[in-house]
Design a protein around this motif. Structure first.
Motif, PDB file in Angstrom:
ATOM      1  N   LEU A  69       1.953   6.971  -6.817  1.00  0.00           N
ATOM      2  CA  LEU A  69       0.908   7.869  -7.307  1.00  0.00           C
ATOM      3  C   LEU A  69       1.184   9.314  -6.883  1.00  0.00           C
ATOM      4  CD1 LEU A  69      -2.170   5.590  -6.518  1.00  0.00           C
ATOM      5  CD2 LEU A  69      -1.347   6.192  -8.796  1.00  0.00           C
ATOM      6  N   MET A  70       1.712   9.485  -5.673  1.00  0.00           N
ATOM      7  CA  MET A  70       1.972  10.834  -5.188  1.00  0.00           C
ATOM      8  C   MET A  70       3.135  11.509  -5.915  1.00  0.00           C
ATOM      9  SD  MET A  70      -0.138  11.912  -2.946  1.00  0.00           S
ATOM     10  CE  MET A  70      -1.451  11.286  -1.909  1.00  0.00           C
ATOM     11  N   ASN A  71       4.030  10.719  -6.448  1.00  0.00           N
ATOM     12  CA  ASN A  71       5.196  11.296  -7.130  1.00  0.00           C
ATOM     13  C   ASN A  71       4.804  12.131  -8.349  1.00  0.00           C
ATOM     14  OD1 ASN A  71       7.000  10.226  -5.298  1.00  0.00           O
ATOM     15  ND2 ASN A  71       7.411   8.386  -6.504  1.00  0.00           N
ATOM     16  N   CYS A  72       3.659  11.839  -8.926  1.00  0.00           N
ATOM     17  CA  CYS A  72       3.235  12.608 -10.111  1.00  0.00           C
ATOM     18  C   CYS A  72       1.765  12.982  -9.982  1.00  0.00           C
ATOM     19  CB  CYS A  72       3.472  11.795 -11.382  1.00  0.00           C
ATOM     20  SG  CYS A  72       2.759  10.151 -11.330  1.00  0.00           S
ATOM     21  N   LYS A  73       1.350  13.349  -8.770  1.00  0.00           N
ATOM     22  CA  LYS A  73      -0.069  13.570  -8.493  1.00  0.00           C
ATOM     23  C   LYS A  73      -0.656  14.722  -9.296  1.00  0.00           C
ATOM     24  CE  LYS A  73       0.844  16.223  -4.233  1.00  0.00           C
ATOM     25  NZ  LYS A  73       2.328  16.083  -4.238  1.00  0.00           N
ATOM     26  N   GLU A  74       0.074  15.814  -9.472  1.00  0.00           N
ATOM     27  CA  GLU A  74      -0.461  16.971 -10.186  1.00  0.00           C
ATOM     28  C   GLU A  74      -0.730  16.633 -11.655  1.00  0.00           C
ATOM     29  OE1 GLU A  74      -1.466  19.768  -9.157  1.00  0.00           O
ATOM     30  OE2 GLU A  74      -0.691  19.908  -7.106  1.00  0.00           O
ATOM     31  N   GLU A  75       0.259  16.050 -12.313  1.00  0.00           N
ATOM     32  CA  GLU A  75       0.093  15.715 -13.727  1.00  0.00           C
ATOM     33  C   GLU A  75      -0.997  14.662 -13.923  1.00  0.00           C
ATOM     34  OE1 GLU A  75       4.588  15.042 -13.989  1.00  0.00           O
ATOM     35  OE2 GLU A  75       4.041  15.530 -16.066  1.00  0.00           O
ATOM     36  N   VAL A 110      -9.725   9.110  -4.594  1.00  0.00           N
ATOM     37  CA  VAL A 110     -10.376   9.927  -3.574  1.00  0.00           C
ATOM     38  C   VAL A 110     -10.798   9.081  -2.377  1.00  0.00           C
ATOM     39  CG1 VAL A 110     -12.365  11.418  -3.115  1.00  0.00           C
ATOM     40  CG2 VAL A 110     -11.113  11.661  -5.250  1.00  0.00           C
ATOM     41  N   SER A 111     -11.117   7.805  -2.614  1.00  0.00           N
ATOM     42  CA  SER A 111     -11.573   6.924  -1.534  1.00  0.00           C
ATOM     43  C   SER A 111     -10.516   5.906  -1.143  1.00  0.00           C
ATOM     44  CB  SER A 111     -12.846   6.193  -1.973  1.00  0.00           C
ATOM     45  OG  SER A 111     -12.608   5.416  -3.143  1.00  0.00           O
ATOM     46  N   TRP A 112      -9.245   6.237  -1.338  1.00  0.00           N
ATOM     47  CA  TRP A 112      -8.156   5.301  -1.017  1.00  0.00           C
ATOM     48  C   TRP A 112      -8.207   4.926   0.454  1.00  0.00           C
ATOM     49  CZ3 TRP A 112      -4.963   3.464  -4.815  1.00  0.00           C
ATOM     50  CH2 TRP A 112      -3.884   2.678  -4.404  1.00  0.00           C
ATOM     51  N   ASN A 135       0.821  -1.202   0.000  1.00  0.00           N
ATOM     52  CA  ASN A 135       0.000   0.000   0.000  1.00  0.00           C
ATOM     53  C   ASN A 135       0.862   1.262   0.000  1.00  0.00           C
ATOM     54  OD1 ASN A 135      -2.739   1.307   0.403  1.00  0.00           O
ATOM     55  ND2 ASN A 135      -1.689   2.046   2.232  1.00  0.00           N
ATOM     56  N   ALA A 136       1.946   1.244   0.788  1.00  0.00           N
ATOM     57  CA  ALA A 136       2.843   2.405   0.854  1.00  0.00           C
ATOM     58  C   ALA A 136       3.508   2.657  -0.499  1.00  0.00           C
ATOM     59  CB  ALA A 136       3.895   2.195   1.936  1.00  0.00           C
ATOM     60  N   SER A 138      -3.535   9.770   2.153  1.00  0.00           N
ATOM     61  CA  SER A 138      -3.450  10.007   0.709  1.00  0.00           C
ATOM     62  C   SER A 138      -4.797  10.402   0.130  1.00  0.00           C
ATOM     63  CB  SER A 138      -2.921   8.753  -0.001  1.00  0.00           C
ATOM     64  OG  SER A 138      -3.799   7.660   0.172  1.00  0.00           O
ATOM     65  N   SER A 139      -5.893   9.811   0.613  1.00  0.00           N
ATOM     66  CA  SER A 139      -7.214  10.182   0.098  1.00  0.00           C
ATOM     67  C   SER A 139      -7.518  11.642   0.403  1.00  0.00           C
ATOM     68  CB  SER A 139      -8.293   9.279   0.691  1.00  0.00           C
ATOM     69  OG  SER A 139      -8.379   9.440   2.095  1.00  0.00           O
TER      70      SER A 139
END
Length: 624
Positions: free
Chosen positions: A122-128, A156-158, A115-116, A163-164
């Protein structure tokens, strides 16, 4: 394949090559997902999963201008999320780990690591990634909007709340959530056409997918407040013209080719696919902001605008799961309204409660609720006839539980019907039991304990129906207790010292244990509410000192219902105290039972006995 997709290839054939490669990637990922249902599932280690996700995300960013590969990659990503949630930990299939003392901790550590890694990737390129997902989700391309909205809803529901919250904050930024709401409602005209022709039903699926994003966002208070402030219900959902369709007046098609399994017309089914997400959104918003006056007014406006459809839905005699789910959601909204500020509930709602017209409308469906309550028994406890002697026999446990099937569609319909019953009981409780010191009571049920009210009537049901519900629940609960006992004893008889094998069995059985846990909690709540309503009504009718009613009360309630309740409670397989020691020891899990339920049952058994003794003592004093 993902490396090829994530490389920038120029030329005339690059689009076709990317499309073919993405289809192959989707096929492979779908195979991985489907293998989870087989005896030998595909096992990918944590590092391999990380490389796959990195490849997918990078490929989506590279293919941002090519529609078909991007759509295939969205579907591929959805399948990947499902695979990661349900895959068995690799440590359980590692021969070097079979005899590890701390194997259970290693299983948890592997899940957390997976999960981590997913979150970090996903967070590494969240904006794009969010920009591409958002643009596709609000696009006019139905399929692209569907698959991208599914991925956005997942983010959104992670399960990881941290992270969500980050994804939701990004969705709320720049009014993205409002754009999703507007784009969903702009499908109104297209959905009107979809109701009449199946060729355009993809607009309905697009609407459902976009609404899923709104529902997941509304589960958080910040997302809910954003939707309330933008009048999501009253200004947007209420104004959908497709919800004013008259399909329920022709719900049962004359053509057999246009009927589903339960005789519901395809037009009606598509209408429910539109109405259900709207009701789900309202329930999600009530969960986050239960006492928000503005939300209650918006929900009330929606129900009043579509009152004819709601009335038709509540009286539609159908066992279709879609209908039952929709009825459950309508009743849940109604329950929130009845306990909310418009009806005098909650804090700060006194001024709103002065509007008697709102209160009258909220309480106007009581006859429809009576009708539903009479219809619920066969739907909620349809398998009672499978175990006619369940309360009177000590037959072999495994023979008794062989007919229980958790997880199939029949069980889903029964669970939905029981949830409908629970909400109805909550509504009835609010109607007849008010205050705490002192408690004020207003009767709802007729005092007849010798005959049933007609199922089709709108008059109040008889007390005998409450008794029948309690008896039926005890039968079902007895079977659940025996199922738990059978699982526990099976683990006790197991001579295997293979910890990995035991935990592998748990991973396979865990979904069923989760469903049984939900079922058992619901059974306890139903029994508690039924006993509460039955007690207050019996106490009310016994005050008149009618010997005829006491004779029926003694014969039906005390000697039948309470006797069976006591027998069920004292049984060693009762769900309230059935042994789960081996489940806890070998699986580190258990089916949680609230201690308050045990205490409540003990108190109610004593209260009914006291009610009988008090009447007999008062009659003796009166006769003297």
């Amino acid at each position: 394949i993902l490396e090829r997709l994530s490389s920038t290839v120029r030329g005339v054939m690059s689009g076709r090559i990317a499309n073919t490669l993405s289809q192959v990637a989707l096929t492979i990922m779908f195979f991985f997902r489907e293998s989870l249902n087989e005896d030998f599932a595909v096992q990918i280690d944590v590092f391999g999963c990380k490389k796959i996700l990195e490849g997918m995300v990078h490929s989506i960013l590279v293919q941002r201008d090519v529609r078909n590969p991007r759509a295939n990659l969205y579907s591929c990503l959805s399948n990947y999320f499902y695979y990661c949630r349900h895959k068995m930990p690799n440590v359980l299939s590692d021969v070097d780990e079979f005899k590890s003392i701390n194997l259970n901790e290693k299983v948890t550590a592997e899940k957390d690591k997976l999960n981590a890694n997913n979150v970090q990737t996903l967070m590494n390129c969240k904006e794009e990634l969010l920009n591409i997902l958002f643009t596709d989700s609000v696009s006019k391309d139905s399929y692209l909007s569907c698959v991208s909205s599914l991925v956005l809803q997942e983010l959104v529901s992670w399960p990881d709340n941290g992270s969500s919250a980050v994804w939701l904050a990004m969705v709320l930024n720049k009014s993205r959530l409002l754009f999703v709401l507007k784009a969903a409602c702009e499908l109104d005209e297209a959905m009107q056409r979809a109701l009449s022709t199946p060729r355009q039903c993809y607009f309905v699926y697009q609407f459902e997918s976009m609404m899923d994003v709104l529902i997941s966002s509304a589960m958080d208070r910040s997302g809910c407040v954003c939707l309330i402030e933008n009048n999501a219900i009253s200004q947007y959902l209420t104004q959908l013209k497709c919800l004013s369709s008259r399909v329920f007046w022709t719900a049962y098609s004359s053509s057999s080719q246009e009927l589903d399994t339960f005789g519901l017309s395809m037009e009606c089914s598509r209408f429910l696919q539109i109405l259900t997400p709207c009701l789900r959104l309202m329930n999600a918003m009530f969960t986050a902001c239960s006492q928000n006056v503005r939300l209650h007014f918006q929900a009330l406006t929606f129900l009043q605008k579509h009152n004819d459809i709601i009335d038709r839905l509540l009286t539609l005699d159908s066992d279709a799961l879609m209908v039952l789910q929709c009825v459950r959601l309508v009743l849940s909204v109604w329950y929130h309204l009845m306990r909310g500020p418009l009806c005098g509930g909650g804090g700060g709602g006194a001024r709103a409660a002065r509007d008697s017209s709102n209160q009258e409308y909220v309480h106007s469906k009581l006859t429809s609720f009576f009708f539903l309550f009479k219809q619920c028994k066969d739907r909620a406890f349809g398998n009672e006839e499978l175990f006619p002697n369940a309360l009177d026999t000590d037959a072999d446990v495994m023979d008794d539980v062989s007919g229980i099937e958790y997880g199939d569609e029949h069980h889903a319909r029964q669970m939905c019907a029981r949830q409908i019953l629970q909400t109805l009981l909550n509504i009835f409780r609010l109607q007849c039991i008010c205050g705490s010191n002192p408690v004020s009571f207003r009767k709802l049920f007729d005092k007849d304990l010798s005959s049933h009210a007609p199922k089709s009537g709108d008059d109040a049901p008889h007390l005998l129906l409450l008794c029948d519900y309690v008896t039926a629940l005890l039968v079902v609960s007895r079977q659940s207790g025996k199922w738990i006992f059978a699982q526990n004893e099976q683990l006790r008889r197991s001579t295997s010292n293979d910890t990995a094998a035991v935990l592998s069995q748990f991973q396979t059985t865990q979904p069923m244990i989760s469903m049984v846990s939900i079922d058992v909690r619901l059974q306890c709540l139903l029994i508690e509410n039924l006993l509460l309503l039955l007690f207050f009504h019996c106490e009310f009718y016994l005050r008149s000192m009618e010997p005829a009613f006491f004779d029926k009360f003694h014969a039906v309630v005390i000697n039948d219902v309470i006797a069976k309740l006591k027998e069920w409670y004292e049984d060693q397989n009762c769900v309230l105290h059935v042994k789960q020691d081996m489940i806890e020891k070998k699986w580190s899990s258990q089916i949680e039972i609230s201690k308050s339920s045990t205490t409540f049952i003990e108190i109610m058994i004593e209260k009914f006995q006291n009610l009988r003794r008090d009447y007999q003592r008062n009659m003796a004093i009166k006769n003297e």
